[in-house]
Design an enzyme around this catalytic site. Structure first.
Site, PDB file in Angstrom:
ATOM      1  N   LYS A 166       0.837  -1.200   0.000  1.00  0.00           N
ATOM      2  CA  LYS A 166       0.000   0.000   0.000  1.00  0.00           C
ATOM      3  C   LYS A 166       0.876   1.256   0.000  1.00  0.00           C
ATOM      4  O   LYS A 166       1.902   1.314   0.683  1.00  0.00           O
ATOM      5  CB  LYS A 166      -0.907  -0.041   1.231  1.00  0.00           C
ATOM      6  CG  LYS A 166      -1.954   1.065   1.325  1.00  0.00           C
ATOM      7  CD  LYS A 166      -2.843   0.810   2.544  1.00  0.00           C
ATOM      8  CE  LYS A 166      -3.798   1.942   2.815  1.00  0.00           C
ATOM      9  NZ  LYS A 166      -4.632   1.689   4.019  1.00  0.00           N
TER      10      LYS A 166
ATOM     11  N   SER B 123      -9.372   2.511   3.657  1.00  0.00           N
ATOM     12  CA  SER B 123      -8.471   3.155   2.740  1.00  0.00           C
ATOM     13  C   SER B 123      -7.659   2.191   1.882  1.00  0.00           C
ATOM     14  O   SER B 123      -7.018   2.614   0.918  1.00  0.00           O
ATOM     15  CB  SER B 123      -7.507   4.053   3.528  1.00  0.00           C
ATOM     16  OG  SER B 123      -6.664   3.304   4.372  1.00  0.00           O
TER      17      SER B 123
ATOM     18  N   SER C 248      -9.681   0.407   7.909  1.00  0.00           N
ATOM     19  CA  SER C 248      -9.173   0.430   6.538  1.00  0.00           C
ATOM     20  C   SER C 248      -8.687  -0.898   5.988  1.00  0.00           C
ATOM     21  O   SER C 248      -8.367  -0.985   4.812  1.00  0.00           O
ATOM     22  CB  SER C 248      -8.051   1.463   6.426  1.00  0.00           C
ATOM     23  OG  SER C 248      -8.561   2.763   6.606  1.00  0.00           O
TER      24      SER C 248
END
Length: 472
Positions: free
Chosen positions: A84, A159, A183
């Site tokens: 990520k 997220s 997230s």
């Protein structure tokens, strides 16, 4: 983009080196010599290219992955994955989903990146996230949103939306995710995946988290199978294990243990779940009872100010980023942060004097959480108060007051675990929305109870295998 494309189901499953393997299965095939690590990386990169123009999940590609270990070097040796884009990976820029600065190329791996690499994975690049991970939808003011592969007219969650979209679409078996308010679990629920937020301190802590007055962030992965998530935790422990927590070890399936599980359908802060979400939870209750577990209603009595306090803390994080942003890039300009980030910061500036009281109350949340667990092993809830929204519903272009109202009506269950530091797992429910989108249900436990969470997740997966996008 045409209406047809906006409503498409997108997946990359095919007869290649990856096939329909999860990460455990692919690693085993590589160890047996049936598939080469380089072949797996090549075919995964091809799958990513095939879906990326419709999902927009990737921030950075690596043309020639340098970390491609041979068989036997880690539980996931040779398994392709992505990191990520809020985590440093040597040689790649870290952009945090923001256009407020020009990202610098990382000079070293972040501690968690090293822990992930220790499992033997081959990193193919970095996935997209909303700016600084603040939003539960991976959308932007002036760029394509990350789209849900089950139906590209809908959000992939946030997220860790880019990671979830790639895994759900079959481009890679697992991908890095992290969770500061939901997230990992939110995009897992939106995309029909398994998403475990570990106990605070279960995996290595990155430097930014250690500096927070209340560390709410945990790293992990999203996966299509329970065994991949279990194997990740076991592999992470071989790199580093927190001696203050009971070891997890490798959990390989459901146990014969019968659990006492509490459940609630409406959130502690008074947000009611929608009909489809309530049905998913109650169907799960019925399944657990049929399998011999004891399930009973439970109350989680949070301080009535919990939601406002968490929002204030969220705003404080945006404020701190605005102050320290030049450490990310010399040209950082807080005025170029998106509408959600700016709104959070501006609201915090109106109430910053409340910060000491906010922190005291948030830290006391563990008392209410512990009280709810008396006599219980786990608590079952929705992941989200309503099903996956359409693209645009949670866009940072929505006026701030409206956007925050929508977020609070959506993300009503997950933040408690971040504040208390307890583990929590999202698993797909058997039911789906009218549009065929997944719905997630969530189990939460006491600190260090990951084995019990994996046990119940295995039980549900074995009773009714999770829906597959290639069958949709």
């Amino acid at each position: 983009m045409t209406t047809f494309e906006e409503q498409a189901t997108v997946h990359a499953f095919r007869d290649d080196a990856l096939g329909e393997h999860d990460a455990v299965g692919l690693a085993a095939a590589i160890r047996r010599g049936e598939v080469g690590a380089a072949e797996a990386a090549r075919d995964a990169a091809e799958r990513v290219r095939d879906v990326e123009d419709r999902l927009h999940a990737v921030q950075v590609h690596i043309d020639a992955p340098s970390h491609a270990p041979g068989p036997g070097q880690g539980a996931f040796a040779g398994v392709p994955t992505f990191v990520k884009d809020n985590t440093d990976y040597l040689g790649l820029p870290t952009g945090h989903g923001s256009t407020a600065f020009t990202p610098r190329v990382a000079r070293r791996h972040a501690p968690f990146a090293r822990q992930l690499l220790s499992s033997g994975v081959t990193v193919l690049g970095k996935t997209r996230l909303p700016e600084f991970g603040f939003s539960p939808a991976t959308e932007y003011e002036a760029a394509e949103p990350v789209r849900n592969p089950w139906n590209t007219g809908y959000s992939a969650g946030g997220s860790s939306g880019g990671s979830a979209a790639l895994v759900a679409a079959g481009a890679v078996p697992i991908a890095h995710a992290n969770d500061g308010g939901g997230s990992i679990r939110i995009p897992a629920a939106c995309c029909g995946l398994v998403g475990l937020k570990p106990t605070r301190g279960r995996v290595v802590t990155n430097a930014q988290s250690r500096q927070l007055p209340l560390d709410i962030v945990s790293d992990g992965i999203v996966s299509r199978s329970v065994r991949d998530t279990a194997a990740f935790l076991a592999a992470a422990e071989t790199h580093w294990r927190n001696p203050k927590l009971p070891p997890v070890g490798l959990v390989e399936g459901p146990s014969e243990r019968r659990l006492r599980i509490g459940f609630l359908v409406d959130s502690p802060n008074g947000v009611p779940a929608d009909t489809a979400t309530r049905t998913a939870v109650m169907d799960t209750v019925a399944t657990l009872e049929r399998l011999g577990h004891t399930v009973e209603p439970v109350e989680l009595r949070l301080d009535p100010r919990f939601t406002d306090d968490f929002l204030t803390y969220w705003g404080m994080l945006s404020f701190l980023l605005g102050v320290t942003g030049r450490t990310l890039g010399a040209d950082f300009d807080r005025h170029r942060m998106d509408g959600l980030s700016r709104g959070l910061r501006e609201e915090y500036l109106k109430s910053w004097r409340r910060t000491p009281g906010v922190l005291r109350r948030l830290k006391r949340t563990r008392e209410a959480y512990a009280a709810a667990f008396r006599g219980l092993d786990l608590v079952l809830t929705p992941v989200l108060a309503h099903t996956t929204p359409r693209i645009g519903h949670l866009s940072p272009t929505v006026p701030y007051a409206t956007l925050v109202e929508r977020i609070l009506a959506y993300v009503a269950f997950t933040p408690v675990n971040n504040v208390v530091g307890t583990p929590s797992i999202s698993v797909p429910a058997p039911s789906a929305t009218e549009e065929g989108l997944p719905i997630g249900v969530m189990f939460s436990g006491r600190p260090g109870s990951e084995r019990t969470l994996l046990d119940v997740a295995y039980t549900l997966e074995a009773d009714r295998p999770f829906r597959r996008i290639q069958d949709a």
